[in-house]
Design an enzyme around this catalytic site. Structure first.
Site, PDB file in Angstrom:
ATOM      1  N   GLU A  95      22.686 -30.220 -19.932  1.00  0.00           N
ATOM      2  CA  GLU A  95      21.820 -29.475 -18.851  1.00  0.00           C
ATOM      3  C   GLU A  95      20.741 -29.151 -19.001  1.00  0.00           C
ATOM      4  OE1 GLU A  95      23.803 -33.264 -15.716  1.00  0.00           O
ATOM      5  OE2 GLU A  95      25.002 -30.931 -16.537  1.00  0.00           O
ATOM      6  N   CYS A 116      35.660 -19.375 -15.986  1.00  0.00           N
ATOM      7  CA  CYS A 116      34.982 -18.771 -14.635  1.00  0.00           C
ATOM      8  C   CYS A 116      35.494 -19.589 -13.644  1.00  0.00           C
ATOM      9  CB  CYS A 116      33.519 -18.045 -14.295  1.00  0.00           C
ATOM     10  SG  CYS A 116      32.589 -16.706 -15.375  1.00  0.00           S
ATOM     11  N   CYS A 146      32.764 -22.189 -11.322  1.00  0.00           N
ATOM     12  CA  CYS A 146      32.237 -22.673 -12.357  1.00  0.00           C
ATOM     13  C   CYS A 146      32.330 -24.638 -12.763  1.00  0.00           C
ATOM     14  CB  CYS A 146      31.579 -21.933 -13.267  1.00  0.00           C
ATOM     15  SG  CYS A 146      30.215 -22.151 -14.223  1.00  0.00           S
TER      16      CYS A 146
HETATM   17  N1  SAH Z   1      27.790 -17.435 -18.699  1.00  0.00           N
HETATM   18  C1  SAH Z   1      26.231 -17.043 -18.202  1.00  0.00           C
HETATM   19  C2  SAH Z   1      25.371 -17.979 -18.416  1.00  0.00           C
HETATM   20  C3  SAH Z   1      25.505 -18.802 -17.354  1.00  0.00           C
HETATM   21  S1  SAH Z   1      24.213 -18.394 -15.671  1.00  0.00           S
HETATM   22  C4  SAH Z   1      25.962 -15.917 -16.651  1.00  0.00           C
HETATM   23  O1  SAH Z   1      27.841 -16.168 -17.037  1.00  0.00           O
HETATM   24  O2  SAH Z   1      25.952 -15.356 -16.764  1.00  0.00           O
HETATM   25  C5  SAH Z   1      24.777 -19.284 -14.149  1.00  0.00           C
HETATM   26  C6  SAH Z   1      25.389 -18.556 -12.954  1.00  0.00           C
HETATM   27  O3  SAH Z   1      25.831 -19.150 -11.778  1.00  0.00           O
HETATM   28  C7  SAH Z   1      26.165 -17.434 -13.527  1.00  0.00           C
HETATM   29  O4  SAH Z   1      25.977 -16.250 -12.729  1.00  0.00           O
HETATM   30  C8  SAH Z   1      28.054 -17.852 -12.428  1.00  0.00           C
HETATM   31  O5  SAH Z   1      28.544 -17.411 -12.706  1.00  0.00           O
HETATM   32  C9  SAH Z   1      26.995 -18.528 -10.890  1.00  0.00           C
HETATM   33  N2  SAH Z   1      27.545 -19.403 -10.586  1.00  0.00           N
HETATM   34  C10 SAH Z   1      29.147 -20.406 -11.680  1.00  0.00           C
HETATM   35  N3  SAH Z   1      29.120 -21.262 -11.165  1.00  0.00           N
HETATM   36  C11 SAH Z   1      28.492 -20.938  -9.158  1.00  0.00           C
HETATM   37  C12 SAH Z   1      28.539 -22.011  -8.065  1.00  0.00           C
HETATM   38  N4  SAH Z   1      29.344 -23.139  -8.326  1.00  0.00           N
HETATM   39  N5  SAH Z   1      28.010 -21.162  -6.826  1.00  0.00           N
HETATM   40  C13 SAH Z   1      27.236 -20.425  -7.490  1.00  0.00           C
HETATM   41  N6  SAH Z   1      26.799 -19.506  -8.356  1.00  0.00           N
HETATM   42  C14 SAH Z   1      28.016 -20.150  -9.425  1.00  0.00           C
END
Ligand code: SAH
Length: 341
Positions: A88, A112, A115
């Site tokens: 996506e 995580c 996520c």
């Molecule tokens: N793997 C990389 C790139 C992903 S960026 C990273 O971890 O930075 C996507 C961003 O959205 C990251 O900061 C991630 O931690 C955040 N994220 C993931 N799930 C989320 C959620 N449910 N709500 C808000 N932010 C979220």
């Protein structure tokens, strides 16, 4: 073999092996960036070379399978690649220009807990051209200029460093798109050795770090990778990074009810980041049903922001662009159960 699966260096070598001069690679690269569908279209290559290439390898493109537009104008694209895997990509419009959020992997291995992208682990890394393809297809589809690219879609960019760095060089190359490194942001959950390499290779590209907690214990519970790459190494790395590159580091901090959102957490965060040239992006947690976690809500986010600002930490509360179409941070996945395609 697909010609585009190769890096540019490998393409040059493949052309050299066919007895061709090095500038042919650049010509083909230009055609790739112009959205060519086949070698046959590359009219500035000798016909014999076009035929030779078409005999020896395929030249395929990705495809927009599905595009969904949110009430706020954000569009989410589901893009398929020649092997059938999908990723996506999200197009966002701001007052100051349009931004594209690209995926770097199909799925993700970082695990995580909040996520959606990591559910089911990583399927495969995306190739450099497949990351570039997300840009080309979305630019073609929307017909709008893309001023900024963020590597914040599905996947951990530092877990696919070779292809991600190749992509960065390609999108930056003036022979093709020529996007300035300053208009690119790479986000990582903090894989320090790769970040060190990134700092050497791309000092002008913006860095965002997914922080989400101000102490080691909480961070480990939310982000398994934090067990290996600990906060007491990550923060010093970020301090050094900001100094070496002269660029502000962004920290992403999703506010999760009862986990990391108290006044005490804000205080700890301010102490942790004091004196670091940074900006904190507070994100009220976006819903991912499987996680069972709840957002702290916008009012709490604004309180948390005020606490940080009072302590001299620059910070904003991110707008939840695209949340109604599951296109917001952390909501991207490799498959959606009820998608109409
Ligand atoms: N793997 C990389 C790139 C992903 S960026 C990273 O971890 O930075 C996507 C961003 O959205 C990251 O900061 C991630 O931690 C955040 N994220 C993931 N799930 C989320 C959620 N449910 N709500 C808000 N932010 C979220």
């Amino acid at each position: 073999m697909d010609f585009k699966d190769l890096t540019r260096k490998e393409r040059s070598e493949a052309l050299e092996a066919l007895g061709e001069r090095p500038f042919r690679e650049k010509q083909i690269f230009k055609w790739i960036c112009a959205g060519a569908e086949s070698f046959a279209e590359m009219t500035d290559l000798p016909a014999a070379l076009r035929e030779k290439l078409a005999e020896r390898c395929s030249f395929r493109r990705g495809k927009v399978e599905f595009c969904q537009t949110s009430k706020d104008g954000t569009s989410k694209f589901l893009i398929s690649f020649p092997d059938g895997e999908k990723a996506e990509t999200v197009f966002m419009s701001y007052e100051y220009g349009n931004s594209l959020c690209v995926s770097t992997q199909v799925g993700c291995n970082m695990g995580c807990v909040f996520c959606a992208s990591g559910i089911g682990g990583k399927v495969r890394d995306l190739k450099a051209w497949e990351i570039l393809e997300q840009y080309l297809l979305c630019a073609e589809y929307t017909g709008k200029p893309i001023n900024h690219i963020v590597l914040m879609g599905m996947g951990e960019p530092m877990d696919n460093y070779e292809q991600v760095s190749e992509f960065l060089r390609q999108i930056h190359d003036p022979a093709g798109i020529g996007l300035s490194y300053r208009n690119i942001t790479v986000s990582s959950c903090g894989l320090i050795p790769k970040l060190e390499q990134f700092e050497k290779d791309f000092p002008q590209v913006n860095l965002a770090i997914s922080l989400h907690a101000s102490d080691q214990e909480t961070r480990e519970k939310l982000m398994p990778a934090a067990k290996v790459y600990k906060l007491d190494e990550l923060i010093p790395f970020c301090r050094k990074h900001a100094e070496v590159t002269g660029r502000r580091v962004t920290f992403e901090y999703a506010l999760i009810a009862g986990r990391n959102d108290t006044d005490a957490d804000a205080k700890k965060l301010a102490v942790l980041l004091r004196g670091l040239n940074c900006h904190v992006n507070l994100i009220p947690l976006n819903t991912v049903t499987e996680s069972g976690l709840k957002s702290s809500g916008r009012p709490r986010a604004l309180d948390f922001q005020k606490k940080l600002l009072d302590q001299g930490i620059q910070c904003t509360v991110r707008r939840q662009l695209g949340a109604d179409i599951d296109a917001a941070c952390g909501q991207l996945r490799k498959n959606h159960p009820n998608r109409p395609c």
